[in-house]
Design a protein around this motif. Structure first.
Motif, PDB file in Angstrom:
ATOM      1  N   PHE A 169       0.839  -1.196   0.000  1.00 50.31           N
ATOM      2  CA  PHE A 169       0.000   0.000   0.000  1.00 50.31           C
ATOM      3  C   PHE A 169       0.875   1.248   0.000  1.00 50.31           C
ATOM      4  O   PHE A 169       0.684   2.171  -0.795  1.00 50.31           O
ATOM      5  CB  PHE A 169      -0.918  -0.015   1.246  1.00 50.31           C
ATOM      6  N   GLY A 170       1.883   1.235   0.902  1.00 46.32           N
ATOM      7  CA  GLY A 170       2.782   2.383   1.022  1.00 46.32           C
ATOM      8  C   GLY A 170       3.522   2.673  -0.275  1.00 46.32           C
ATOM      9  O   GLY A 170       3.655   3.830  -0.683  1.00 46.32           O
ATOM     10  N   ALA A 171       3.958   1.614  -0.967  1.00 50.26           N
ATOM     11  CA  ALA A 171       4.703   1.795  -2.207  1.00 50.26           C
ATOM     12  C   ALA A 171       3.848   2.474  -3.277  1.00 50.26           C
ATOM     13  O   ALA A 171       4.296   3.378  -3.978  1.00 50.26           O
ATOM     14  CB  ALA A 171       5.199   0.434  -2.710  1.00 50.26           C
ATOM     15  N   LEU A 172       2.577   2.032  -3.360  1.00 49.78           N
ATOM     16  CA  LEU A 172       1.671   2.634  -4.348  1.00 49.78           C
ATOM     17  C   LEU A 172       1.412   4.107  -4.026  1.00 49.78           C
ATOM     18  O   LEU A 172       1.442   4.968  -4.910  1.00 49.78           O
ATOM     19  CB  LEU A 172       0.340   1.868  -4.363  1.00 49.78           C
ATOM     20  N   ARG A 173       1.161   4.365  -2.735  1.00 45.71           N
ATOM     21  CA  ARG A 173       0.851   5.744  -2.348  1.00 45.71           C
ATOM     22  C   ARG A 173       2.064   6.641  -2.603  1.00 45.71           C
ATOM     23  O   ARG A 173       1.918   7.766  -3.088  1.00 45.71           O
ATOM     24  CB  ARG A 173       0.442   5.789  -0.878  1.00 45.71           C
ATOM     25  N   ASP A 174       3.278   6.150  -2.310  1.00 46.49           N
ATOM     26  CA  ASP A 174       4.492   6.937  -2.547  1.00 46.49           C
ATOM     27  C   ASP A 174       4.660   7.261  -4.023  1.00 46.49           C
ATOM     28  O   ASP A 174       5.060   8.363  -4.389  1.00 46.49           O
ATOM     29  CB  ASP A 174       5.728   6.165  -2.051  1.00 46.49           C
ATOM     30  N   ARG A 175       4.371   6.262  -4.855  1.00 45.17           N
ATOM     31  CA  ARG A 175       4.551   6.468  -6.295  1.00 45.17           C
ATOM     32  C   ARG A 175       3.618   7.586  -6.786  1.00 45.17           C
ATOM     33  O   ARG A 175       4.029   8.459  -7.559  1.00 45.17           O
ATOM     34  CB  ARG A 175       4.230   5.160  -7.019  1.00 45.17           C
ATOM     35  N   ILE A 176       2.366   7.586  -6.288  1.00 46.93           N
ATOM     36  CA  ILE A 176       1.431   8.650  -6.682  1.00 46.93           C
ATOM     37  C   ILE A 176       1.934   9.992  -6.138  1.00 46.93           C
ATOM     38  O   ILE A 176       1.936  11.007  -6.843  1.00 46.93           O
ATOM     39  CB  ILE A 176       0.022   8.370  -6.131  1.00 46.93           C
ATOM     40  N   TRP A 177       2.366   9.979  -4.891  1.00 44.79           N
ATOM     41  CA  TRP A 177       2.810  11.229  -4.255  1.00 44.79           C
ATOM     42  C   TRP A 177       3.971  11.866  -4.996  1.00 44.79           C
ATOM     43  O   TRP A 177       4.030  13.078  -5.170  1.00 44.79           O
ATOM     44  CB  TRP A 177       3.166  10.951  -2.784  1.00 44.79           C
ATOM     45  N   ARG A 178       4.913  11.024  -5.487  1.00 44.44           N
ATOM     46  CA  ARG A 178       6.060  11.589  -6.207  1.00 44.44           C
ATOM     47  C   ARG A 178       5.616  12.321  -7.479  1.00 44.44           C
ATOM     48  O   ARG A 178       6.125  13.371  -7.805  1.00 44.44           O
ATOM     49  CB  ARG A 178       7.069  10.481  -6.544  1.00 44.44           C
ATOM     50  N   HIS A 179       4.599  11.749  -8.148  1.00 47.59           N
ATOM     51  CA  HIS A 179       4.069  12.441  -9.343  1.00 47.59           C
ATOM     52  C   HIS A 179       3.443  13.778  -8.957  1.00 47.59           C
ATOM     53  O   HIS A 179       3.647  14.782  -9.624  1.00 47.59           O
ATOM     54  CB  HIS A 179       2.973  11.590  -9.993  1.00 47.59           C
ATOM     55  N   ILE A 180       2.687  13.757  -7.897  1.00 48.42           N
ATOM     56  CA  ILE A 180       1.939  14.952  -7.530  1.00 48.42           C
ATOM     57  C   ILE A 180       2.877  16.042  -7.018  1.00 48.42           C
ATOM     58  O   ILE A 180       2.718  17.222  -7.332  1.00 48.42           O
ATOM     59  CB  ILE A 180       0.851  14.586  -6.500  1.00 48.42           C
ATOM     60  N   ARG A 181       3.910  15.628  -6.270  1.00 49.64           N
ATOM     61  CA  ARG A 181       4.856  16.602  -5.741  1.00 49.64           C
ATOM     62  C   ARG A 181       5.582  17.301  -6.881  1.00 49.64           C
ATOM     63  O   ARG A 181       5.835  18.498  -6.844  1.00 49.64           O
ATOM     64  CB  ARG A 181       5.858  15.895  -4.832  1.00 49.64           C
ATOM     65  N   LYS A 182       5.882  16.554  -7.918  1.00 50.88           N
ATOM     66  CA  LYS A 182       6.564  17.115  -9.081  1.00 50.88           C
ATOM     67  C   LYS A 182       5.746  18.230  -9.727  1.00 50.88           C
ATOM     68  O   LYS A 182       6.255  19.247 -10.142  1.00 50.88           O
ATOM     69  CB  LYS A 182       6.800  16.002 -10.123  1.00 50.88           C
ATOM     70  N   SER A 183       4.435  18.001  -9.792  1.00 52.32           N
ATOM     71  CA  SER A 183       3.610  18.949 -10.556  1.00 52.32           C
ATOM     72  C   SER A 183       3.041  20.056  -9.681  1.00 52.32           C
ATOM     73  O   SER A 183       2.528  21.044 -10.192  1.00 52.32           O
ATOM     74  CB  SER A 183       2.476  18.192 -11.251  1.00 52.32           C
ATOM     75  N   ALA A 184       3.125  19.905  -8.361  1.00 46.47           N
ATOM     76  CA  ALA A 184       2.467  20.895  -7.494  1.00 46.47           C
ATOM     77  C   ALA A 184       3.313  22.160  -7.325  1.00 46.47           C
ATOM     78  O   ALA A 184       4.500  22.143  -7.546  1.00 46.47           O
ATOM     79  CB  ALA A 184       2.187  20.285  -6.127  1.00 46.47           C
TER      80      ALA A 184
END
Lengths: 268, 251
Positions: A253-268
């Motif tokens: 679960f943590g790995a999936l959430r981290d992967r999404i977060w890295r995308h979002i942090r990049k674009s925010a």
């Protein structure tokens, strides 16, 4: 468990719908400039899947959902639901669930649920029966006579879901339905939604800001980035069902959430 | 608004106290009883007046004028208000102008109404209409704006026709504001018609009250005041009662 089995649909639709999004773009023209809200978005959603759209504000995820609902026209590309385009809302194919403020405060819970049927002139007894079934499905049996102001936030959202399901559409589109709820209610509603989804077999497209909610609910998470809105990642969530609270602290679960977060942090 | 029993009792007590004070001031001669006849004398006079056919005719004349002005001003104002609110450009242009017009005391136009319509039914109805329509237009505009975009989107997503949207979303959304508008409009309307009657008229209860005042018939004058006040309050409370029944619609 098929609580909607005794409901006869107006014209029998397939239980779940396929959604195809092909090279869709949306440009908002303002006086000073053109804003590209969506650019070249393509998606294939198989019948019965639970798909979640996430991304920061302005990434066009709600816009995309509104286009799937036929509430807004794209400026490029095509969207089909069960093979046919959706130029305007079609309640036979798509049910939409909005935020809690979307219930009509002057109607009781059951009248709110019956609203889509009343618009089509379905006779009162049939309407009432279907509304009762839908309310039962969302766990609100016996609350039909209450007005929205007499219901909690979670219960109001259950009414909204019942309203979206009352015509038994193959596709259910949900626009940040739990955004206004507190954390505990939100978790409970997530479990409830998964139960309803399992019982009805609908195709669900769900928009949210919450990464945890996204991974917890989805078969597939679509990550979007803003300016212009486009798809940056598609994650298959292979966690077993039913999902449980314990999974939230697991490594997968943590790995999936981290992967999404890295995308979002990049674009925010 | 739910009032507890003690609050209701306190209200009744205040009303009784006012009448008692009125009675006492007059009876003891603290205030000249010729200027302020006692409450009991006034109420007795009111009873007598209501028996008189001339007073009843006056009331009927006033009621007819009030209802005519209301029946013209409310639908027309509502229609104009609706059209203004529905068109963004029109709203931007018209709204400040309406506020300007609304701020002007309507009474200064009364002489012009007399010049145009002469003294009579048309002048009083016309002035009542004129006194009322601005508040109706403005309230309707507010009522239309109180319709939530979310609710319109829901209706659209379930395939509502224009008529269905009007009757199932606009009307119930607007009803609480419209009822309030109706109530306030009636206050303006009644004020307008009675003012027109007092200023220049041959009949109507406003004319009668003015005449009693000029002739120093204080008992009749006060009885007239109580009568008009009671009628106005009754109408107001009637609408307010309906309003409270749908108060939770606002949430």
């Amino acid at each position: 468990m098929q609580p909607l089995a005794n409901v006869t649909p107006l014209k029998p639709p397939p239980r779940a719908g396929a959604i195809e999004v092909r090279n869709v773009g949306q440009v908002f023209r303002t006086r000073s400039q053109d804003v590209v809200a969506l650019e070249d978005v393509s998606l294939d959603i198989k019948p019965g899947r639970f798909v979640v759209l996430v991304g920061p504000s302005g990434c066009g995820k709600s816009t995309l959902l509104m286009m799937m609902a036929g509430l807004r026209a794209q400026t490029a590309g095509t969207i089909t639901i069960n093979g046919a385009p959706i130029p305007q809302p079609d309640p036979d194919r798509v049910g939409v669930v909005f935020q809690e403020a979307s219930l009509f405060p002057w109607l009781t819970a059951e009248d709110n649920v019956e609203f889509p049927l009343a618009l089509r002139g379905v006779a009162k007894p049939e309407r009432r029966a279907k509304a009762q079934d839908a309310l039962k499905l969302v766990g609100l049996e016996g609350f039909g006579k209450r007005h929205p102001h007499e219901l909690s936030g979670g219960m109001k959202q259950r009414v909204s879901i019942a309203r979206g399901l009352v015509q038994d559409p193959p596709v259910l589109l949900m626009d940040e339905p739990f955004a206004a709820l507190d954390e505990q209610t939100r978790m409970t509603m997530g479990d409830e939604l998964l139960r309803i989804w399992a019982a009805t077999g609908k195709t669900v497209v769900f928009v949210t800001h919450s990464l945890t909610e996204a991974v917890y609910l989805a078969d597939e998470v679509i990550v979007m980035s803003p300016r212009p809105g486009r798809i940056v990642d598609q994650l298959q969530v292979s966690l077993p069902r039913p999902r449980t609270y314990e999974m939230l602290s697991g490594d997968a679960f943590g790995a999936l959430r981290d992967r999404i977060w890295r995308h979002i942090r990049k674009s925010a | 608004m739910q009032a507890t029993l003690t609050i209701k009792l306190a209200r009744v007590a205040i009303v009784i106290a006012i009448f008692a004070l009125w009675e006492m001031l007059s009876r003891t001669g603290v205030v000249n009883p010729r200027l302020l006849p006692s409450a009991s004398d006034t109420l007795a006079t009111l009873g007598d007046l209501l028996q008189r056919s001339s007073v009843r005719t006056d009331l009927l004349v006033t009621a007819t004028e009030v209802l005519a002005a209301f029946a013209l001003a409310v639908p027309m104002g509502a229609l104009i208000g609706f059209l203004i609110a529905e068109n963004r450009y029109f709203a931007d242009v018209a709204k400040p102008l309406l506020f300007f017009a609304f701020s002007i005391p309507k009474s200064i136009f009364l002489p012009m109404f007399i010049l145009v319509f002469g003294v009579g039914f048309a002048q009083k109805v016309g002035f009542g209409f004129f006194s009322t329509i601005f508040i109706v237009i403005m309230s309707t505009t507010t009522a239309v704006e109180s319709v939530k975009v979310e609710h319109l989107t829901v209706a659209r997503s379930y395939g509502a026709t224009r008529a269905q949207t009007a009757f199932r979303v606009y009307l119930p959304s607007m009803l609480p504001v419209l009822l309030e508008a109706l109530r306030i409009s009636m206050i303006f309307n009644l004020t307008g018609v009675i003012l027109a009657e007092m200023y220049a008229s041959r009949d109507g209860i406003g004319h009668q009250i003015a005449t009693w005042g000029e002739n120093f018939q204080m008992k009749q004058l006060l009885a007239g005041v109580v009568m008009v006040a009671a009628i106005a309050m009754t109408f107001n409370e009637l609408i307010r009662w309906v309003e409270t029944r749908c108060s939770h619609w606002r949430t």
